[in-house]
Design a protein around this motif. Structure first.
Motif, PDB file in Angstrom:
ATOM      1  N   ILE A 227       0.862  -1.180   0.000  1.00 25.31           N
ATOM      2  CA  ILE A 227       0.000   0.000   0.000  1.00 25.31           C
ATOM      3  C   ILE A 227       0.898   1.229   0.000  1.00 25.31           C
ATOM      4  CG2 ILE A 227      -1.815   1.238   1.235  1.00 25.31           C
ATOM      5  CD1 ILE A 227      -2.475  -1.446   2.623  1.00 25.31           C
ATOM      6  N   VAL A 228       0.649   2.154  -0.920  1.00 25.27           N
ATOM      7  CA  VAL A 228       1.483   3.353  -1.035  1.00 25.27           C
ATOM      8  C   VAL A 228       0.600   4.591  -0.975  1.00 25.27           C
ATOM      9  CG1 VAL A 228       3.168   4.600  -2.421  1.00 25.27           C
ATOM     10  CG2 VAL A 228       3.111   2.094  -2.496  1.00 25.27           C
ATOM     11  N   LYS A 229       0.960   5.529  -0.124  1.00 26.80           N
ATOM     12  CA  LYS A 229       0.271   6.808  -0.049  1.00 26.80           C
ATOM     13  C   LYS A 229       1.281   7.912   0.205  1.00 26.80           C
ATOM     14  CE  LYS A 229      -3.526   9.308   2.167  1.00 26.80           C
ATOM     15  NZ  LYS A 229      -4.593   9.267   3.190  1.00 26.80           N
ATOM     16  N   ASP A 230       1.415   8.801  -0.771  1.00 26.12           N
ATOM     17  CA  ASP A 230       2.348   9.932  -0.670  1.00 26.12           C
ATOM     18  C   ASP A 230       3.776   9.470  -0.405  1.00 26.12           C
ATOM     19  OD1 ASP A 230       0.189  11.665  -1.022  1.00 26.12           O
ATOM     20  OD2 ASP A 230      -0.194  11.780   1.133  1.00 26.12           O
ATOM     21  N   GLY A 231       4.159   8.359  -1.026  1.00 25.75           N
ATOM     22  CA  GLY A 231       5.517   7.855  -0.887  1.00 25.75           C
ATOM     23  C   GLY A 231       5.767   7.017   0.340  1.00 25.75           C
ATOM     24  N   VAL A 232       4.777   6.917   1.223  1.00 24.31           N
ATOM     25  CA  VAL A 232       4.892   6.083   2.424  1.00 24.31           C
ATOM     26  C   VAL A 232       4.350   4.695   2.102  1.00 24.31           C
ATOM     27  CG1 VAL A 232       4.211   5.774   4.826  1.00 24.31           C
ATOM     28  CG2 VAL A 232       4.675   8.075   3.941  1.00 24.31           C
ATOM     29  N   VAL A 233       5.158   3.674   2.322  1.00 33.41           N
ATOM     30  CA  VAL A 233       4.830   2.308   1.918  1.00 33.41           C
ATOM     31  C   VAL A 233       4.466   1.470   3.145  1.00 33.41           C
ATOM     32  CG1 VAL A 233       5.677   0.221   0.786  1.00 33.41           C
ATOM     33  CG2 VAL A 233       6.379   2.473  -0.047  1.00 33.41           C
ATOM     34  N   THR A 234       3.350   0.760   3.051  1.00 41.00           N
ATOM     35  CA  THR A 234       2.942  -0.183   4.088  1.00 41.00           C
ATOM     36  C   THR A 234       2.922  -1.582   3.494  1.00 41.00           C
ATOM     37  OG1 THR A 234       1.559   1.483   5.173  1.00 41.00           O
ATOM     38  CG2 THR A 234       1.152  -0.821   5.745  1.00 41.00           C
ATOM     39  N   LEU A 235       3.595  -2.518   4.160  1.00 36.45           N
ATOM     40  CA  LEU A 235       3.652  -3.905   3.709  1.00 36.45           C
ATOM     41  C   LEU A 235       2.810  -4.775   4.635  1.00 36.45           C
ATOM     42  CD1 LEU A 235       7.498  -4.200   3.026  1.00 36.45           C
ATOM     43  CD2 LEU A 235       5.700  -3.663   1.382  1.00 36.45           C
TER      44      LEU A 235
END
Length: 217
Positions: free
Chosen positions: A29-37
């Motif tokens: 998941i990517v939002k504004d360059g912040v990635v969640t795995l």
């Protein structure tokens, strides 16, 4: 600058390319360059490989890990077995000083305690046990307590940066408080961020590094 969709596609391509990442069941998941795995992995070693693969991708500003390790039945080990294997792994690693680090295991999670003189010894201890079968996670609580005087720590860090990360040396603020070093400023990639942090850790007299560097991708 990459869009979130482009960044997600690049991350998934990197994960598919990395030979030490065996599963494709990883949520990105990517939002504004912040990635969640998100997802479940079969070993702590693979979880670490996933984290490193994502950090290699240009454009990742921050990383949130929501991955869990669920060991296959054949890979499960008792805490006693893991503790014994960890002790032997530490003994056989030439970079880890003898009788300085104590492993403790609870429900597959391995915790390292003790004191060493150098950061590379602390890191080597974690590397030695990270890939052991049955390990679901590692907490490295080993403290670095050097015998060297920290009086010239800042000078030595600047000299190291001039050799190793010259492009970034003039853009950083380095604060030294006793044996603790705080790094502030902006770098261009996670690789350069790691290089600056490595230069700080490699300096005699440093026992703590607070890395507040920002990645301007």
């Amino acid at each position: 600058m990459k869009t979130d969709t482009q960044l997600r596609d690049d991350i998934q391509a990197e994960l598919n390319w990395a030979p030490d990442v065996k599963t494709s069941d990883i949520g990105v998941i990517v939002k504004d360059g912040v990635v969640t795995l998100t997802g479940h992995l079969a070993s702590h070693a693979e979880k670490y490989a996933v984290e490193r693969a994502v950090q290699r991708v240009h454009g990742v500003k921050a990383l949130a890990i929501e991955l869990t390790v669920k060991l296959p039945f054949d890979n499960q080990r008792t805490d006693a077995d893991i503790a014994m294997a960890a002790e032997r792994a530490l003994q056989w690693n030439v970079l880890v000083p003898d009788d300085k680090i104590r492993p403790m295991v609870e429900k597959g999670w391995l915790t390292l305690n003790g004191e060493v003189e150098w950061e590379y010894q602390r890191s080597a201890a974690e590397v030695a046990v990270r890939d052991l079968m049955g390990v679901t996670g590692v907490s490295n609580l080993v403290k670095v307590k050097p015998k060297v005087s920290p009086a010239d720590v800042e000078k030595k860090i600047h000299e190291a940066l001039a050799r190793q990360a010259a492009r970034e040396a003039n853009r950083l603020a380095i604060t030294v408080d006793g044996s603790q070093v705080t790094l502030r400023g902006t770098v261009h990639s996670w690789t350069e961020r790691d290089a600056v942090q490595g230069a700080a850790w490699a300096t005699p007299g440093v026992s703590v590094v607070v890395n507040d560097l920002l990645v301007d991708a």
